[in-house]
Design a protein around this motif. Structure first.
Motif, PDB file in Angstrom:
ATOM      1  N   ARG A  95      42.096  48.009  45.364  1.00 16.11           N
ATOM      2  CA  ARG A  95      41.856  46.578  45.552  1.00 16.11           C
ATOM      3  C   ARG A  95      42.271  45.748  44.345  1.00 16.11           C
ATOM      4  O   ARG A  95      41.983  44.540  44.288  1.00 16.11           O
ATOM      5  N   GLU A  98      44.493  42.880  45.298  1.00 17.29           N
ATOM      6  CA  GLU A  98      43.712  41.895  46.042  1.00 17.29           C
ATOM      7  C   GLU A  98      42.921  41.009  45.083  1.00 17.29           C
ATOM      8  O   GLU A  98      42.811  39.791  45.287  1.00 17.29           O
ATOM      9  N   ASP A 101      45.276  38.505  43.697  1.00 24.38           N
ATOM     10  CA  ASP A 101      45.638  37.482  44.682  1.00 24.38           C
ATOM     11  C   ASP A 101      44.488  36.508  44.925  1.00 24.38           C
ATOM     12  O   ASP A 101      44.704  35.301  45.083  1.00 24.38           O
ATOM     13  N   LEU A 102      43.266  37.035  44.962  1.00 24.32           N
ATOM     14  CA  LEU A 102      42.100  36.190  45.217  1.00 24.32           C
ATOM     15  C   LEU A 102      41.691  35.381  43.994  1.00 24.32           C
ATOM     16  O   LEU A 102      41.017  34.366  44.107  1.00 24.32           O
ATOM     17  N   ARG A 103      42.072  35.897  42.813  1.00 25.04           N
ATOM     18  CA  ARG A 103      41.647  35.319  41.531  1.00 25.04           C
ATOM     19  C   ARG A 103      40.131  35.403  41.375  1.00 25.04           C
ATOM     20  O   ARG A 103      39.495  34.589  40.720  1.00 25.04           O
ATOM     21  N   GLU A 104      39.550  36.413  41.980  1.00 18.09           N
ATOM     22  CA  GLU A 104      38.133  36.731  41.843  1.00 18.09           C
ATOM     23  C   GLU A 104      37.933  38.152  42.348  1.00 18.09           C
ATOM     24  O   GLU A 104      38.827  38.731  42.971  1.00 18.09           O
ATOM     25  N   PRO A 106      36.987  41.031  44.744  1.00 13.86           N
ATOM     26  CA  PRO A 106      36.707  41.180  46.173  1.00 13.86           C
ATOM     27  C   PRO A 106      35.231  41.495  46.370  1.00 13.86           C
ATOM     28  O   PRO A 106      34.605  42.160  45.537  1.00 13.86           O
ATOM     29  N   GLU A 107      34.670  41.034  47.459  1.00 11.95           N
ATOM     30  CA  GLU A 107      33.252  41.277  47.715  1.00 11.95           C
ATOM     31  C   GLU A 107      32.942  42.768  47.771  1.00 11.95           C
ATOM     32  O   GLU A 107      31.847  43.202  47.419  1.00 11.95           O
ATOM     33  N   ASP A 215      31.470  32.801  41.125  1.00  9.98           N
ATOM     34  CA  ASP A 215      31.704  32.949  42.564  1.00  9.98           C
ATOM     35  C   ASP A 215      30.789  33.974  43.203  1.00  9.98           C
ATOM     36  O   ASP A 215      30.574  33.952  44.426  1.00  9.98           O
TER      37      ASP A 215
END
Length: 223
Positions: A95, A98, A101-104, A106-107, A215
């Motif tokens: 991940r 990911e 790409d999310l700049r945070e 992933p959950e 976040d």
């Protein structure tokens, strides 16, 4: 002053400011500290040592009053918690892009960290945490970084905030920790807000430029 606010899931207002949040606790205003070259005078060093002894005594009294509460907590060893972090490397690698790409984070990463107990490293034992040392945090962050550097950074930062919150007055800890022992706590000092006293507490509203981990956070320490 400095305080900790429990965060909700509301969207930002149109002007970019965060909506009002309930402040759990407000620390008294701290005088600005000025940096000086050279060693501090002997009188200053002695005052600092005396203040530190007083603070240690106050924390000991709080621990005695609240009780350890950690007798039933299964605290892993340093090697064990480090191995749990090492076990996450393959899925964090999967991940990593990911996260970019999310700049945070992933959950799924947040969930995996909490399931491994990593965010309990600095939580007091009396609230279900592990109350471990800084060396453990370094070992864990090193292993997480082998899978995803961004997740390692974020995790290590928010863990240190748990240590910060563990030094808040007992009243603030009692209101927060029991229901959230593996909390993600952000901090925000770049910017500022306005705090108004209301019936039963304070209301904080403001705009802060950045806050690592916000976040995913359950609360934020702001100044």
């Amino acid at each position: 002053g400095v305080g900790v606010a429990r965060l909700g899931g509301e969207d930002e207002e149109e002007d970019g400011r965060l909506p009002d949040h309930r402040v759990l606790h407000r620390l008294p205003h701290l005088p600005q500290q000025h940096a000086h070259l050279g060693a501090a005078p002997a009188r200053t060093r002695e005052r600092r040592r005396r203040d530190a002894r007083v603070a240690d005594g106050q924390r000991a009294e709080e621990r005695e009053r609240l009780g350890d509460g950690g007798g039933d907590v299964d605290v892993p060893t340093r090697d064990e918690i480090t191995q749990l972090a090492r076990d996450l490397i393959p899925e964090l690698k999967e991940r990593a892009q990911e996260a970019e790409d999310l700049r945070e984070m992933p959950e799924e990463n947040v969930k995996a960290l909490k399931e491994a107990g990593i965010h309990k490293i600095f939580t007091p034992k009396r609230y279900g945490g592990y109350e471990m040392d800084w060396g453990t945090q370094v070992d864990v962050a090193r292993e997480l970084g082998k899978g995803c550097a961004s997740t390692s950074w974020m995790s290590s930062v928010v863990m240190s905030h748990s240590w910060n919150f563990g030094r808040f007055p007992a009243e603030a800890q009692e209101e927060f920790w029991p229901g959230c022992p593996d909390a993600v706590i952000a901090t925000a000092f770049a910017g500022g807000g306005e705090m108004k006293e209301t019936e039963g507490g304070f209301i904080l509203n403001g705009l802060w430029k950045f806050a690592s981990g916000v976040d995913h956070s359950d609360a934020s320490i702001v100044a």
